[in-house]
Design a protein around this motif. Structure first.
Motif, short mmCIF file in Angstrom:
data_model
loop_
_atom_site.label_atom_id
_atom_site.label_comp_id
_atom_site.label_asym_id
_atom_site.label_seq_id
_atom_site.Cartn_x
_atom_site.Cartn_y
_atom_site.Cartn_z
N LEU A 176 0.90 -0.92 0.29
CA LEU A 176 0.51 -0.38 0.25
C LEU A 176 0.66 1.34 0.09
O LEU A 176 1.25 1.33 0.80
CB LEU A 176 -0.83 -0.21 1.22
N HIS A 318 -3.99 8.60 -7.29
CA HIS A 318 -5.04 6.90 -6.88
C HIS A 318 -3.95 6.52 -5.20
O HIS A 318 -4.66 6.37 -4.16
CB HIS A 318 -4.29 6.00 -7.25
N GLN A 321 -5.24 9.18 -2.14
CA GLN A 321 -6.81 8.57 -2.49
C GLN A 321 -6.21 7.34 -0.62
O GLN A 321 -7.17 7.50 -0.17
CB GLN A 321 -7.77 7.82 -2.90
N ASN A 322 -5.62 6.45 -1.35
CA ASN A 322 -5.65 5.22 -0.26
C ASN A 322 -5.23 5.65 1.45
O ASN A 322 -5.64 4.68 2.09
CB ASN A 322 -4.69 4.39 -1.35
N THR A 323 -4.00 6.19 0.61
CA THR A 323 -3.50 6.60 2.29
C THR A 323 -3.67 7.32 2.64
O THR A 323 -3.81 7.58 4.37
CB THR A 323 -1.79 7.26 1.91
N GLN A 325 -7.05 7.75 3.01
CA GLN A 325 -8.10 6.81 3.59
C GLN A 325 -7.67 5.53 4.98
O GLN A 325 -8.38 5.35 5.47
CB GLN A 325 -9.08 5.71 2.64
#
Length: 453
Positions: A176, A318, A321-323, A325
Motif C-alpha cells: 500500500l 490513487h 486517496q488510498n493512504t 483513507q
C-alpha cells in the motif's frame, strides 16, 4: 467565591470568553485559501509570480513553511534549477522528520485550536513522493544521490504500513502506498551500472507487482534477466512526463462525527452538574480533491518520426486517496478528541467558578463560538502532478531531436515541444516535462548525468 456573588464576575467572564475566542482564532485561516493565488499563477505558467507569492507564504505563517517550500521546489525544478530544487526538497524532508518527533507538544496546542497548530510533517503520500521527486531532481542534475532517494522512499513506505497496521489494529497491505516509479527508478539505476542486473530485476519485479498490466515493465524484467542494458553503440533515453493536476485538500464537514458529538453533549448533560456548549458548529475535516486529466498521454517523436507514447507509471491521485483513507480513522479520532477537550474545558471553568444559570448560558455561547473558529487542516503539497508517465527509448549514440505533445485517443491536442538529447554508449539520458493541463509548465529538462560527471 461563587461567580454570581462576585463583583468582579462580569470582567472575569469577559476575559474568559475573550481568551477562548483568541485561542480559537489562531487556526481559522485555511491554507488552501492562502495558496489559491500561487496555484493560479503556476497553472498560468507565470512561474516568477508564483515563486514570489510562495516565498512570501513560506516566510510568513510558520505552519505554511514546508508545503510552500515543496511547491517552490517544483517551480525551481521546471525553471531549470534542479540543484536548488533538490536542496529545498531535502530540507523539507529533514524538517518533517524533526516534526514527527515533536508530536506530543504540538498535540496540546491543537486541542485548544485545530490541527493547523500542529507542525505539519506531511501526509503519507507526500512523505513517499518527496523521495521520488528528490530522485528526479537528482537525475536532472548529476544523478549522484538518485538511488539513495529511491531506497529512502521504499523504507518510508514500510514504516507507514507498520504504523497504519498498529493504528487501525488490522493488517494493511504490504504494498500500500508504494509509488511504482520508486522501485522502477531504482531498477533503472541498478541496470545502468552494467553489472547489478539481479538487483535491477528484483526492482522491476516489484514494479510489476504494483503494475501487473504494464507492457514496458515486462520488457524490463526480460532485458535485466539477460544482462543487456542496450545494444552496442546505443544508449537509453527515458522520457518522464508529469501529467495532470495532483490531489489537494479542501475543507468539508463530517456529519457522522457531528452525530457522535451530539451524543457526547447529552452524556455531559445527564451525568454532569453543568451543561456543555451544544454542538452547533459543523465538524470540519479535510477532503482530498483530485482534478481529472485534460488529456491522456504524451506522444513522442524522435528526429521527426513518431515513435510511441508515454505510459502511466505512478498514479499520484490513487496513492493519495488510498493512504488518506488509511489515515482517516486517526484523523477523525483526533477531531472528536479536540471537541471533547474544548467542551471539557468550558465545563471545568463552570465548575471551578460555580457559575449560575445566566453565566453558564453565556459560557455555552462562547464555547460554541470557540468551536466555530476551527478550520480543517488543508495544508498539502499543492502543485503535485496527477500522474507520472514514462517511456524508455533505446537510441544510437549521438544527438537526437525529441518532440513531445499531449495526445488524447492518439491525436495531438496541444502544441508540441522539442528538445535535443545527447545519447552516450550504454548510458542513460533523461527528458522531463510537466503538463498539469495542456500547456507545458516552464521548460523541458534534459540531462545525461554521465556528461555532468
Amino acid at each position: 467565591m461563587p461567580l454570581h456573588n462576585s463583583a468582579a464576575s462580569p470582567l472575569l467572564l469577559v476575559a474568559l470568553l475573550g481568551g477562548l475566542l483568541l485561542a480559537g482564532s489562531l487556526g481559522c485561516s485555511s491554507h488552501s485559501k492562502r495558496l489559491r493565488t500561487s496555484r493560479q499563477d503556476f497553472y498560468s505558467n507565470n512561474l516568477p509570480a508564483a515563486h514570489r507569492s510562495l516565498t512570501e507564504l513560506s516566510q510568513g505563517i510558520r505552519s505554511d513553511h514546508t508545503v510552500a517550500e515543496l511547491d517552490l521546489a517544483l517551480i525551481e525544478l521546471f525553471q531549470g534549477q534542479p540543484a536548488s530544487a533538490e536542496l529545498r526538497l531535502r530540507q523539507v524532508r529533514d524538517q518533517w522528520y524533526e516534526a514527527e518527533q515533536q508530536v506530543l507538544a504540538d498535540e496540546a496546542q491543537a486541542l485548544l485550536t485545530d490541527d493547523q497548530r500542529r507542525a505539519y510533517s506531511g501526509d503519507v503520500h507526500e512523505k513517499l513522493l518527496i523521495g521520488v521527486f528528490l530522485a528526479l531532481a537528482s537525475l536532472m542534475h548529476d544523478g549522484s544521490d538518485a538511488e539513495s532517494y529511491t531506497l529512502q522512499t521504499l523504507m518510508k513506505q514500510q514504516q507507514f504500513v507498520e504504523q497504519a497496521t498498529a493504528d487501525n489494529q488490522t493488517e494493511v497491505p504490504d504494498l500500500l502506498g508504494i509509488p511504482p516509479l520508486a522501485p522502477y527508478l531504482r531498477g533503472m539505476l541498478r541496470e545502468a551500472t552494467l553489472h547489478d542486473y539481479d538487483d535491477a530485476a528484483r526492482m522491476y519485479q516489484l514494479t510489476a507487482a504494483l503494475l501487473p498490466q504494464h507492457p514496458q515493465v515486462a520488457q524490463d524484467i526480460q532485458r535485466a534477466a539477460y544482462g543487456n542494458h542496450s545494444q552496442p553503440g546505443h544508449g537509453v533515453v527515458y522520457v518522464i512526463a508529469l501529467v495532470g493536476r495532483g490531489p489537494y485538500k479542501e475543507e468539508t464537514t463530517a456529519p457522522v462525527t457531528q452525530a457522535v458529538m451530539l451524543q457526547a453533549d447529552q452524556l455531559f448533560s445527564i451525568f454532569g452538574k453543568y451543561s456543555v456548549p451544544p454542538t452547533l458548529a459543523p465538524i470540519k475535516v479535510p477532503e482530498l480533491v483530485c482534478p481529472p486529466k485534460q488529456f491522456d498521454l504524451i506522444g513522442v517523436q524522435v528526429n521527426g518520426q513518431p515513435i510511441s507514447t508515454t505510459l502511466p507509471m505512478t498514479d499520484i491521485r490513487h496513492i493519495a486517496q488510498n493512504t488518506f483513507q488509511a489515515q482517516l480513522p486517526k484523523l477523525m479520532a483526533r477531531t472528536v478528541a479536540r471537541r471533547i477537550a474544548k467542551k471539557g474545558a468550558v465545563y471545568a471553568v463552570k465548575s471551578q467558578m460555580q457559575a449560575n444559570q445566566l453565566a453558564s448560558i453565556a459560557m455555552d455561547v462562547a464555547g460554541v463560538a470557540w468551536e466555530a473558529t476551527e478550520s480543517a487542516d488543508t495544508r498539502s503539497w499543492g502543485l503535485l502532478p496527477g500522474e507520472i508517465q514514462l517511456l524508455r527509448l533505446e537510441l544510437p549514440v549521438g544527438k537526437h531531436q525529441v518532440t513531445l505533445e499531449p495526445t488524447t485517443a492518439g491525436r495531438p491536442v496541444a502544441a508540441a515541444k522539442t528538445c535535443y538529447v545527447e545519447v552516450l554508449d550504454a548510458c542513460n539520458s533523461y527528458v522531463m516535462g510537466y503538463w498539469p493541463d495542456r500547456q507545458l509548465i516552464g521548460q523541458l529538462l534534459v540531462n545525461c548525468p554521465a556528461l555532468v560527471r
